[in-house]
Design an enzyme around this catalytic site. Sequence first.
Site, PDB file in Angstrom:
ATOM      1  N   TYR A 116      14.611  26.530  25.944  1.00  9.65           N
ATOM      2  CA  TYR A 116      15.116  27.230  27.121  1.00  9.65           C
ATOM      3  C   TYR A 116      16.578  27.616  26.927  1.00  9.65           C
ATOM      4  CZ  TYR A 116      16.881  27.791  31.905  1.00  9.65           C
ATOM      5  OH  TYR A 116      17.501  28.260  33.042  1.00  9.65           O
ATOM      6  N   SER A 123      22.742  30.697  32.416  1.00 10.87           N
ATOM      7  CA  SER A 123      22.673  29.258  32.671  1.00 10.87           C
ATOM      8  C   SER A 123      23.703  28.549  31.795  1.00 10.87           C
ATOM      9  CB  SER A 123      21.273  28.719  32.344  1.00 10.87           C
ATOM     10  OG  SER A 123      21.255  27.303  32.392  1.00 10.87           O
TER      11      SER A 123
END
Length: 251
Positions: A157, A144
């Site tokens: 995250y 990501s």
Amino acid sequence: MKDASGLPQSLLVLGGTSEIGLATARRLIARRTRTVWLAGRPSPALAAAADSLRRLGADVRIVPFDALDTESHEERLGKVFTEGPIDMVLLAFGVLGDQARDESDPVAAARVVQTNFTGAVSAGLVCAGALQAQGHGSLVVLSSVAGERARRADFIYGSSKAGLDAFAQGLGDALHGTGARVMVVRPGFVRSKMTAGLPAAPLATTPEAVASAIELGLRRRSETVWAPGALRMVTAAVRHLPRPLFRRLPV
């Protein structure tokens, strides 16, 4: 076995209900993929995902898999490879967590990291070893852009994805010359069930667009894929911003 285009005939999706994983499977089935393994916790959603791919003409099988149960990974994922060669493994599982809650709940925060990083390291090593043993195959890892630089809004995250990204790059170097390879995919904000209710970030994308980028990366034998591609330059600029200025960005 993959053809000259780099597209797989057999596919193992770790995270069998992942929207990106399923969008990628659909796209590859439309090209030449004929056997798909969906690995995930048994559920009606996993069964429905398998049925949806069978309707496209693929031979779809389910394997029980829990990212947090690392002690079972070698046995359960290894069994898939005993059924025949796997041309591509897509590591697509992960959880977003709830940043506001997780900051005050270390157990919940640890679960995010254990799923996104620890579970991925375990499963990734098992599959990489099997791909190396068979002498060919791609491990595609969904990282990501959140891992490029920790943001105040989602640093738990983001840090888990930063660890995953570094691991995947190192694993790719370790596999160089073995016939097996790693491709790291860095999507931006993806409009999906996982992000439902969150405000979309600039350059937001979709599972289908990420799947298209994965296919192109396989054809080009890329080591790193950005989805969308414009994020490469954006994150390069953000990565080098001074921290006082970075803190003031609306991210």
